[in-house]
Write a protein that holds these residues in place. Structure first.
Motif, short mmCIF file in Angstrom:
data_model
loop_
_atom_site.label_atom_id
_atom_site.label_comp_id
_atom_site.label_asym_id
_atom_site.label_seq_id
_atom_site.Cartn_x
_atom_site.Cartn_y
_atom_site.Cartn_z
N ILE A 247 0.85 -1.18 0.00
CA ILE A 247 0.00 0.00 0.00
C ILE A 247 0.89 1.24 0.00
N LEU A 248 0.63 2.13 -0.93
CA LEU A 248 1.30 3.42 -0.97
C LEU A 248 0.49 4.39 -0.11
N ASP A 249 1.11 4.93 0.93
CA ASP A 249 0.44 5.88 1.80
C ASP A 249 0.58 7.29 1.25
N PRO A 250 -0.47 8.09 1.28
CA PRO A 250 -0.37 9.48 0.81
C PRO A 250 0.70 10.24 1.60
N ALA A 277 -2.56 8.76 -15.44
CA ALA A 277 -3.79 8.58 -14.66
C ALA A 277 -4.47 7.26 -14.97
N LEU A 278 -4.11 6.61 -16.07
CA LEU A 278 -4.73 5.34 -16.42
C LEU A 278 -4.22 4.19 -15.57
N VAL A 279 -3.08 4.34 -14.91
CA VAL A 279 -2.52 3.21 -14.17
C VAL A 279 -2.61 3.38 -12.66
N GLY A 280 -3.07 4.51 -12.15
CA GLY A 280 -3.23 4.65 -10.72
C GLY A 280 -3.02 6.06 -10.23
N GLU A 281 -3.43 6.29 -8.99
CA GLU A 281 -3.36 7.63 -8.41
C GLU A 281 -2.01 7.85 -7.72
N ASP A 314 -3.68 11.50 -3.35
CA ASP A 314 -4.53 11.90 -2.22
C ASP A 314 -5.08 10.74 -1.41
N VAL A 315 -4.99 9.52 -1.94
CA VAL A 315 -5.60 8.38 -1.24
C VAL A 315 -4.59 7.24 -1.17
N PRO A 316 -4.73 6.35 -0.16
CA PRO A 316 -3.89 5.14 -0.16
C PRO A 316 -4.17 4.32 -1.41
N PHE A 317 -3.13 3.71 -1.96
CA PHE A 317 -3.29 2.99 -3.21
C PHE A 317 -2.50 1.69 -3.15
#
Length: 362
Positions: A247-250, A277-281, A314-317
């Motif tokens: 998980i990537l934390d903001p 933007a097509l592969v993730g935030e 802006d969000v965990p990913f």
């Protein structure tokens, strides 16, 4: 009259541009400043702490905006500390007098990106960061914003680099497929060519290590010192838990590596798209230039991983092993460089796998 061929301009052309005055220098070129397909940019004598990032717009100079936004002036000749979460504008020693038909683009140097120091080059009357229109004549400035570590810089420090382009340089997907068939651009069984060559993240582990997460509230890093710092003082290792994901934390900064080994043949240069933007935030790879010869066998490499500087938005990913995180755009060189990346250049990242910046002890 200055002449140049279509394509990314090589080191020999950059030397010719300096001699002809198309590139102006406050000091003679430093050793290693001219790279195979780019020119390192050096900090000048002054920087300014400013209230906010800005673009001057079509009718204003950078200095006129600094007069409005500057909080204080900083003398870089004796060295200065740039604090995290602050925005600075620094003069550069290099300026440009570009002829028509020759344009330029800048990018953070690889070591700058791996320190999470965000930089963008600005010109007078600019409406875009990091892009210089053909025919531009004037000074260059750099916006600097350390995000994770405070850094010590001085006049002559090199945080960014600039490439010069003429004509149409970008290779389309068909051309990429043909070159890959001949020279293997990425070590993927089924490479994806769609607006560039797809690059995925390796979360299978490097001897049990997935990557690194930057610590906060650390000591400062002198950007001109090589091999001077203990990784444990600045980085938290991320160990493989067997899940194949993380998980990537903001607000956190990560150093990861690509699953594919990347190869840039001598007649081409490449650039990683910084965000898709097509592969993730998240944003991947602040420092996007890959020089001719990167991962090239004859230049001391047999493919090299792309180190990924990753910051979530802006969000965990959640990212998964093998997930596409960016694309490498390849461009044609106007001519083969005199020196390739890794060949007699003391290049820091030839043949790399998961690797921190040159500032840290191995």
């Amino acid at each position: 009259m200055l002449t140049f061929k279509p394509g990314i301009q090589p080191d020999s052309s950059i030397r010719a541009f300096i001699e002809a005055g198309a590139i102006t220098l406050a000091r003679p070129p430093a050793e290693g400043q001219i790279q195979p397909a780019s020119l390192d940019l050096r900090l000048g004598a002054r920087a300014y702490r400013v209230r906010a990032s800005f673009l001057p717009g079509p009718d204003r100079t950078v200095h006129s905006r600094i007069e409005d936004l500057s909080l204080h002036e900083i003398d870089l000749t004796q060295g200065a500390v740039l604090e995290t979460d602050c925005v600075y504008i620094a003069e550069l020693m290099e300026g440009l007098r570009l002829p028509k038909g020759l344009r330029a683009a800048a990018n953070p140097k690889s070591s700058t990106g791996r320190l999470d120091v965000f930089t963008r080059v600005i010109t007078d009357r600019a409406r875009e960061f990091d892009l210089v229109e053909d025919g531009y004549e004037g000074p260059l400035f750099i916006e600097i914003s350390p995000r994770t570590f405070p850094v010590l810089v001085r006049s002559g420090s090199r945080l960014s680099q600039i490439r010069f382009r003429a004509g149409e340089t970008r290779l389309d997907d068909r051309a990429l497929g043909e070159i890959h068939a001949r020279e293997t651009l990425v070590s993927a069984a089924e490479p994806s060519f769609q607006g560039g060559v797809a690059v995925s993240v390796d979360l299978s582990g490097f001897d049990g290590l997935l990557g690194y997460r930057g610590k906060h509230h650390t000591a400062l890093i002198d950007v001109d010192r090589v091999g001077a710092y203990r990784p444990a003082d600045f980085w938290e290792p991320i160990h493989d838990d067997g899940s194949g994901s993380m998980i990537l934390d903001p607000g956190q900064f990560y150093i990861l590596a690509s699953k594919e080994a990347v190869h840039v043949p001598p007649d081409y240069a490449a650039e990683m798209t910084p965000f898709d933007a097509l592969v993730g935030e998240f944003r991947v790879h602040y420092a996007g230039f890959f020089d001719p010869g990167f991962g090239h066998r004859a230049a001391g490499g047999q493919g090299a991983r792309a180190v990924l500087e990753v910051r979530s938005r802006d969000v965990p990913f959640i990212i998964e092993d093998g997930q596409i995180v960016g694309r490498l755009v390849y461009e044609s060189m106007a001519a083969r460089p005199d020196a390739l990346y890794g060949a007699d250049l003391k290049s820091n990242y030839q043949g790399q796998a998961l690797k921190l910046s040159k500032h840290f002890k191995s």
